[in-house]
Design a protein around this motif. Structure first.
Motif, mmCIF file in Angstrom:
data_model
loop_
_atom_site.group_PDB
_atom_site.id
_atom_site.type_symbol
_atom_site.label_atom_id
_atom_site.label_comp_id
_atom_site.label_asym_id
_atom_site.label_seq_id
_atom_site.Cartn_x
_atom_site.Cartn_y
_atom_site.Cartn_z
ATOM 1 N N GLU A 135 48.341 56.424 36.806
ATOM 2 C CA GLU A 135 47.343 55.389 37.074
ATOM 3 C C GLU A 135 47.094 54.556 35.820
ATOM 4 O OE1 GLU A 135 43.775 56.286 39.696
ATOM 5 O OE2 GLU A 135 44.329 58.301 39.026
ATOM 6 N N ILE A 136 47.134 53.255 35.966
ATOM 7 C CA ILE A 136 46.721 52.341 34.899
ATOM 8 C C ILE A 136 45.568 51.511 35.453
ATOM 9 C CG2 ILE A 136 47.377 50.488 33.319
ATOM 10 C CD1 ILE A 136 50.294 51.354 33.666
ATOM 11 N N ILE A 137 44.401 51.625 34.836
ATOM 12 C CA ILE A 137 43.230 50.839 35.223
ATOM 13 C C ILE A 137 43.037 49.758 34.166
ATOM 14 C CG2 ILE A 137 40.785 50.860 35.832
ATOM 15 C CD1 ILE A 137 42.452 52.661 37.610
ATOM 16 N N ALA A 138 43.057 48.507 34.579
ATOM 17 C CA ALA A 138 42.839 47.385 33.652
ATOM 18 C C ALA A 138 41.520 46.711 34.014
ATOM 19 C CB ALA A 138 43.986 46.387 33.739
ATOM 20 N N THR A 139 40.613 46.633 33.060
ATOM 21 C CA THR A 139 39.312 46.004 33.312
ATOM 22 C C THR A 139 39.116 44.804 32.398
ATOM 23 O OG1 THR A 139 38.109 47.378 31.697
ATOM 24 C CG2 THR A 139 38.319 48.236 33.946
ATOM 25 N N ASP A 140 38.291 43.885 32.850
ATOM 26 C CA ASP A 140 37.919 42.741 32.031
ATOM 27 C C ASP A 140 36.610 42.176 32.544
ATOM 28 O OD1 ASP A 140 39.513 41.012 29.809
ATOM 29 O OD2 ASP A 140 38.133 39.723 30.932
ATOM 30 N N LEU A 141 35.904 41.497 31.659
ATOM 31 C CA LEU A 141 34.649 40.847 32.016
ATOM 32 C C LEU A 141 34.868 39.659 32.949
ATOM 33 C CD1 LEU A 141 31.568 40.401 31.384
ATOM 34 C CD2 LEU A 141 32.309 39.012 29.455
ATOM 35 N N SER A 142 35.983 38.973 32.769
ATOM 36 C CA SER A 142 36.223 37.705 33.460
ATOM 37 C C SER A 142 36.993 37.890 34.767
ATOM 38 C CB SER A 142 37.015 36.759 32.533
ATOM 39 O OG SER A 142 37.485 35.644 33.251
ATOM 40 N N GLN A 143 36.404 37.455 35.856
ATOM 41 C CA GLN A 143 37.087 37.508 37.138
ATOM 42 C C GLN A 143 38.275 36.556 37.163
ATOM 43 O OE1 GLN A 143 36.394 39.696 39.692
ATOM 44 N NE2 GLN A 143 38.296 38.904 40.562
ATOM 45 N N GLU A 144 38.152 35.439 36.464
ATOM 46 C CA GLU A 144 39.237 34.446 36.434
ATOM 47 C C GLU A 144 40.512 35.029 35.841
ATOM 48 O OE1 GLU A 144 40.226 30.009 34.573
ATOM 49 O OE2 GLU A 144 38.213 30.859 34.382
ATOM 50 N N VAL A 145 40.401 35.721 34.707
ATOM 51 C CA VAL A 145 41.606 36.276 34.094
ATOM 52 C C VAL A 145 42.144 37.446 34.905
ATOM 53 C CG1 VAL A 145 40.921 35.495 31.792
ATOM 54 C CG2 VAL A 145 40.431 37.843 32.473
ATOM 55 N N LEU A 146 41.257 38.172 35.590
ATOM 56 C CA LEU A 146 41.705 39.269 36.436
ATOM 57 C C LEU A 146 42.558 38.761 37.596
ATOM 58 C CD1 LEU A 146 38.537 41.534 36.598
ATOM 59 C CD2 LEU A 146 40.717 42.129 35.551
ATOM 60 N N GLU A 147 42.194 37.615 38.154
ATOM 61 C CA GLU A 147 42.976 37.054 39.248
ATOM 62 C C GLU A 147 44.375 36.670 38.761
ATOM 63 O OE1 GLU A 147 42.191 37.100 42.412
ATOM 64 O OE2 GLU A 147 40.282 38.046 41.870
ATOM 65 N N LYS A 148 44.446 36.143 37.564
ATOM 66 C CA LYS A 148 45.767 35.822 36.996
ATOM 67 C C LYS A 148 46.571 37.096 36.765
ATOM 68 C CE LYS A 148 48.026 33.762 32.934
ATOM 69 N NZ LYS A 148 49.092 33.055 33.661
ATOM 70 N N ALA A 149 45.891 38.137 36.270
ATOM 71 C CA ALA A 149 46.580 39.399 36.029
ATOM 72 C C ALA A 149 47.117 39.992 37.328
ATOM 73 C CB ALA A 149 45.635 40.383 35.342
ATOM 74 N N LYS A 150 46.316 39.951 38.372
ATOM 75 C CA LYS A 150 46.758 40.492 39.660
ATOM 76 C C LYS A 150 47.998 39.760 40.173
ATOM 77 C CE LYS A 150 42.129 41.843 41.261
ATOM 78 N NZ LYS A 150 41.054 41.534 42.239
ATOM 79 N N ALA A 151 48.016 38.441 40.010
ATOM 80 C CA ALA A 151 49.167 37.653 40.481
ATOM 81 C C ALA A 151 50.416 37.963 39.667
ATOM 82 C CB ALA A 151 48.842 36.164 40.418
ATOM 83 N N GLY A 152 50.230 38.255 38.368
ATOM 84 C CA GLY A 152 51.368 38.596 37.508
ATOM 85 C C GLY A 152 52.344 37.459 37.299
ATOM 86 N N VAL A 153 51.842 36.228 37.318
ATOM 87 C CA VAL A 153 52.696 35.048 37.145
ATOM 88 C C VAL A 153 52.433 34.454 35.764
ATOM 89 C CG1 VAL A 153 53.261 32.739 37.991
ATOM 90 C CG2 VAL A 153 52.725 34.575 39.615
ATOM 91 N N TYR A 154 53.513 34.230 35.007
ATOM 92 C CA TYR A 154 53.382 33.769 33.632
ATOM 93 C C TYR A 154 54.330 32.604 33.356
ATOM 94 C CZ TYR A 154 50.946 38.198 33.314
ATOM 95 O OH TYR A 154 50.071 39.229 33.526
ATOM 96 N N SER A 155 53.892 31.750 32.448
ATOM 97 C CA SER A 155 54.704 30.593 32.063
ATOM 98 C C SER A 155 55.859 31.027 31.167
ATOM 99 C CB SER A 155 53.842 29.577 31.318
ATOM 100 O OG SER A 155 53.432 30.106 30.058
ATOM 101 N N GLN A 156 56.786 30.109 30.946
ATOM 102 C CA GLN A 156 57.897 30.389 30.035
ATOM 103 C C GLN A 156 57.371 30.718 28.643
ATOM 104 O OE1 GLN A 156 61.240 30.359 30.992
ATOM 105 N NE2 GLN A 156 61.647 31.262 28.971
#
Length: 292
Positions: A135-156
């Motif tokens: 299990e890896i639990i990743a937490t953050d204060l910001s919901q905005e960055v969490l949504e990006k993390a969940k999507a797992g999409v990154y720029s070049q």
């Protein structure tokens, strides 16, 4: 921005995020909050302060997110990931051979590069973890960055920062000008919103805690409070990983540094942590930022 408004915002940010700004950071607040005020249709900092004082919950969340730093990249600083691969996980695998389970927490996981870096490390040692529950639990204060993390999409640009090319090819799929981490790795990480100033006992206990490059923004009392609470969430033989500029030395005796392994700590007797008084709560709970 008047001195009174600045002092209000300094206290507001410390109470709600732990961010401890010095007296000469007016330019930082203005550069980050003026665009936010304009986006919200406000005339400037003065009206923004008025809305915060009136208790605008949505604005409270937006201000905290605008002021917190989310700088991160894959395999950042490299050394902690070398420790994870060469020292931490071999010991954890040996110690947990009976129950074949490991739990890892990335506090302040931001847009996901750190927890996904750990997931990639674990995939590289999959033979030793066959049949294990990981299990890896990743937490953050910001919901905005969490949504990006969940999507797992990154720029070049983002995948070029610290990510070895062989891992990019192996674990990512190119989608136009972006790269998405594969579903198998995304499934290894659970993302949850959490304010470290609030209670995190509901997360349970962990074998490994990564809490890197976030405590440097807190004052000494807040750091001590968080270290003492982290000690209660880590197994007696677990590992705490801090950033290169962070340390427990001189702050708490709940953890001890591991010689010649920068940023790596083991808990001391957990009974000492349990007996340690916890400082008074440094911030009121707010539903918009409470851990889920």
């Amino acid at each position: 921005m008047t001195p009174t408004e600045y002092e209000y915002l300094r206290k507001f940010l410390k109470d709600n995020s732990g961010l401890d700004l010095s007296a000469d950071k007016q330019y930082l607040i203005e550069s980050r909050l003026l665009p936010l005020a304009r986006k919200a249709g406000l005339s400037g900092i003065a009206e923004l302060v008025q809305k915060l004082q009136a208790g605008s919950r949505a604005l409270i969340t937006d201000v905290v997110e605008a002021m917190t730093t989310n700088e991160t990249f894959f395999f950042r600083d490299k050394v902690p990931f070398d420790h994870f691969r060469d020292h931490i996980m071999p010991e954890v695998i040996k110690a947990r051979a009976g129950k074949r389970s490991v739990r890892i927490w990335c506090a302040a996981g931001s847009t996901g590069q750190e927890p996904y870096s750990l997931a990639m490390c674990l995939k590289e040692m999959s033979a030793a973890l066959t049949g294990w529950r990981v299990e890896i639990i990743a937490t953050d204060l910001s919901q905005e960055v969490l949504e990006k993390a969940k999507a797992g999409v990154y720029s070049q640009f983002e995948v070029q920062r610290g990510l070895p090319i062989q891992m990019l090819v192996k674990h990512f799929k190119q989608i136009g000008e972006t790269w998405q981490i594969n579903p198998e790795l995304r499934a290894m990480v659970q993302h949850r919103q959490l304010n470290l100033l609030h209670d995190f006992a509901q997360l349970g206990t962990f074998d490994v805690i990564f809490c890197r490059n976030v405590l440097i923004y807190f004052d000494q009392g807040t750091k001590i409070n968080i270290f003492n609470r982290l000690a209660r969430q880590i197994e007696p033989d677990g590992f705490l990983v801090l950033g290169a500029a962070e340390t427990v030395v001189g702050l708490t005796d709940t953890f001890r540094p591991i010689a010649e392994r920068r940023g790596l700590y083991r808990p001391n007797d957990p009974r000492a942590a349990a007996a340690k008084p916890v400082l008074a709560a440094v911030a009121p709970r707010m539903a918009a930022m409470a851990g889920r």
